[in-house]
Design a protein around this motif. Structure first.
Motif, PDB file in Angstrom:
ATOM      1  N   SER A   6     -19.338  35.365  31.083  1.00 38.74           N
ATOM      2  CA  SER A   6     -20.560  35.667  31.830  1.00 38.74           C
ATOM      3  C   SER A   6     -21.742  34.842  31.336  1.00 38.74           C
ATOM      4  CB  SER A   6     -20.875  37.158  31.749  1.00 38.74           C
ATOM      5  OG  SER A   6     -21.077  37.542  30.411  1.00 38.74           O
ATOM      6  N   ARG A  34     -19.424  34.191  36.873  1.00 41.50           N
ATOM      7  CA  ARG A  34     -20.079  34.927  37.968  1.00 41.50           C
ATOM      8  C   ARG A  34     -19.813  34.308  39.334  1.00 41.50           C
ATOM      9  NH1 ARG A  34     -22.541  38.946  35.636  1.00 41.50           N
ATOM     10  NH2 ARG A  34     -23.691  38.708  33.706  1.00 41.50           N
ATOM     11  N   GLU A  35     -19.812  32.993  39.397  1.00 42.14           N
ATOM     12  CA  GLU A  35     -19.548  32.330  40.679  1.00 42.14           C
ATOM     13  C   GLU A  35     -18.123  32.592  41.157  1.00 42.14           C
ATOM     14  OE1 GLU A  35     -21.006  28.356  41.387  1.00 42.14           O
ATOM     15  OE2 GLU A  35     -22.298  28.548  39.632  1.00 42.14           O
ATOM     16  N   ASN A  38     -17.834  36.722  41.918  1.00 43.12           N
ATOM     17  CA  ASN A  38     -18.654  37.163  43.046  1.00 43.12           C
ATOM     18  C   ASN A  38     -18.186  36.586  44.380  1.00 43.12           C
ATOM     19  OD1 ASN A  38     -20.313  38.818  41.501  1.00 43.12           O
ATOM     20  ND2 ASN A  38     -21.720  37.148  41.038  1.00 43.12           N
ATOM     21  N   SER A  39     -17.149  35.800  44.350  1.00 41.98           N
ATOM     22  CA  SER A  39     -16.631  35.195  45.575  1.00 41.98           C
ATOM     23  C   SER A  39     -15.673  36.164  46.264  1.00 41.98           C
ATOM     24  CB  SER A  39     -15.891  33.905  45.227  1.00 41.98           C
ATOM     25  OG  SER A  39     -15.317  33.356  46.379  1.00 41.98           O
ATOM     26  N   GLN A  42     -11.573  34.709  45.101  1.00 48.03           N
ATOM     27  CA  GLN A  42     -11.818  34.120  43.785  1.00 48.03           C
ATOM     28  C   GLN A  42     -10.994  32.867  43.521  1.00 48.03           C
ATOM     29  OE1 GLN A  42     -11.228  37.416  41.147  1.00 48.03           O
ATOM     30  NE2 GLN A  42     -13.145  38.382  41.732  1.00 48.03           N
TER      31      GLN A  42
END
Length: 102
Positions: A6, A34-35, A38-39, A42
């Motif tokens: 993170s 996080r990218e 948060n998709s 993933q």
């Protein structure tokens, strides 16, 4: 080695480090957690970051980006949308009744 954290906000490629004991060269990829998490899918950003890292790594060895990207396209077409690669939250139940806990 591939890792996410993170605290990692941008792709990082670290290395090479030579492990004298094992006589191997180590490279580390730190992917922006996080990218990825948060998709909606993933796998898509994970593969993108992974192959971005490969481009940076193999540049050191004279391998062109075009070669890496063609491999990326082939892998992505086989993995993205393939249910074999989707995460399933299966509960695993363990039966420890045969072990003596005394």
């Amino acid at each position: 080695m591939v890792s996410t954290s993170s605290s990692t906000h941008e792709l990082e490629v670290k290395g090479p480090d030579f492990n004298r004991k094992e006589k191997i060269i180590n490279w580390g990829f730190w992917l922006p957690c996080r990218e990825i998490i948060n998709s909606a899918n993933q796998v898509v950003p994970y593969l993108q970051f992974y192959f971005d890292a490969l481009v940076l790594l193999f540049r050191n060895y004279g391998i062109s980006e075009e070669i890496i990207r063609s491999i990326q396209e082939e892998i992505s077409s086989k993995v993205i949308g393939n249910s074999d690669y989707e995460y399933e939250d299966d509960s695993i139940e363990f039966d420890f009744s045969e072990f003596d806990t005394k």
